[in-house]
Scaffold this motif. Structure first.
Motif, short mmCIF file in Angstrom:
data_model
loop_
_atom_site.label_atom_id
_atom_site.label_comp_id
_atom_site.label_asym_id
_atom_site.label_seq_id
_atom_site.Cartn_x
_atom_site.Cartn_y
_atom_site.Cartn_z
N GLY A 27 -8.15 -6.05 -11.80
CA GLY A 27 -8.28 -6.73 -13.09
C GLY A 27 -8.06 -5.78 -14.26
N ASP A 28 -8.24 -4.50 -14.04
CA ASP A 28 -7.91 -3.49 -15.05
C ASP A 28 -6.48 -3.06 -14.77
N SER A 29 -5.56 -3.50 -15.59
CA SER A 29 -4.14 -3.25 -15.34
C SER A 29 -3.78 -1.77 -15.42
N ARG A 30 -4.69 -0.94 -15.90
CA ARG A 30 -4.42 0.49 -15.97
C ARG A 30 -4.74 1.20 -14.66
N LEU A 31 -5.28 0.45 -13.69
CA LEU A 31 -5.60 1.03 -12.38
C LEU A 31 -4.59 0.57 -11.35
N ARG A 32 -4.18 1.48 -10.51
CA ARG A 32 -3.37 1.15 -9.33
C ARG A 32 -4.34 1.18 -8.15
N VAL A 33 -4.47 0.07 -7.47
CA VAL A 33 -5.45 -0.06 -6.40
C VAL A 33 -4.75 0.03 -5.05
N ARG A 34 -5.28 0.86 -4.18
CA ARG A 34 -4.74 1.03 -2.84
C ARG A 34 -5.84 0.71 -1.83
N PRO A 35 -5.81 -0.50 -1.23
CA PRO A 35 -6.80 -0.82 -0.19
C PRO A 35 -6.38 -0.25 1.16
N PHE A 36 -7.34 0.26 1.91
CA PHE A 36 -7.07 0.84 3.22
C PHE A 36 -7.97 0.19 4.26
N ALA A 37 -7.43 -0.01 5.46
CA ALA A 37 -8.18 -0.63 6.55
C ALA A 37 -8.89 0.41 7.41
#
Length: 179
Positions: A27-37
């Motif tokens: 939701g914060d467009s300044r963050l790049r989110v990387r989900p890991f399993a």
């Protein structure tokens, strides 16, 4: 609030929690989110690209959060070993506290928590690591002062979703119809 382009990794207890946390952080467009399993995916990524912050869960299967963080801190093959870490847990015990401190975990958040609370903690933690006064995007002259950097078409601006799974197939490959 947070400088543009910060990369946050999420390694939570379940795929559902990972998805919820990634969605809220995105939701914060300044963050790049990387989900890991798994921690294996996280380690593979960290050998090729830097992370600015890690959210890891004590309650996940496999190595507990403190072991994951210790492995990161001790392995010289990672691009960035000195990143801030926020750990999630159902309860804090004296052992959890001691393990967090010895592993170098910066903050522990007790679950259940509001995902928005986690977003605020991530933003606050990233602010502590920002360099004050750095110029990220160059000079904005009089002809562009009316536009905020997020509003103008800047070459560094992402025009797509900022949640990118580590194992997602590349979108640049042509798709051939099956006959």
């Amino acid at each position: 609030m947070v400088a543009r382009g910060k990369t946050v990794a999420v390694l939570a207890a379940t795929p559902a929690l990972t998805a919820v946390l990634a969605m809220v952080l995105a939701g914060d467009s300044r963050l790049r989110v990387r989900p890991f399993a798994s921690e294996i995916e996280l380690y593979s990524y960290m050998r090729i690209a830097p992370l600015d912050l890690l959210v890891v869960d004590f309650d996940r299967e496999g190595p507990p959060a403190y072991e994951v963080v210790e492995a990161i801190r001790l392995d010289p093959s990672f691009v960035n070993r000195d990143l801030p870490v926020i750990a999630l847990t159902r309860r804090i015990t004296p052992d959890t506290r001691e393990q967090s401190i010895s592993a170098g975990i910066d903050e522990v958040v007790v679950k259940p928590m509001s995902p928005r609370h986690l977003l605020q903690r991530v933003q606050q933690r990233l602010l502590k690591h920002d360099v004050v006064g750095s110029v990220d995007f160059g000079y904005y002259g009089p002809d562009r002062r009316g536009l905020l950097p997020e509003q103008e078409d800047h070459p560094l601006r992402r025009h797509s979703d900022n949640v990118i799974p580590f194992t997602r197939p590349m979108m640049d490959t042509p798709q051939h119809p099956t006959v």
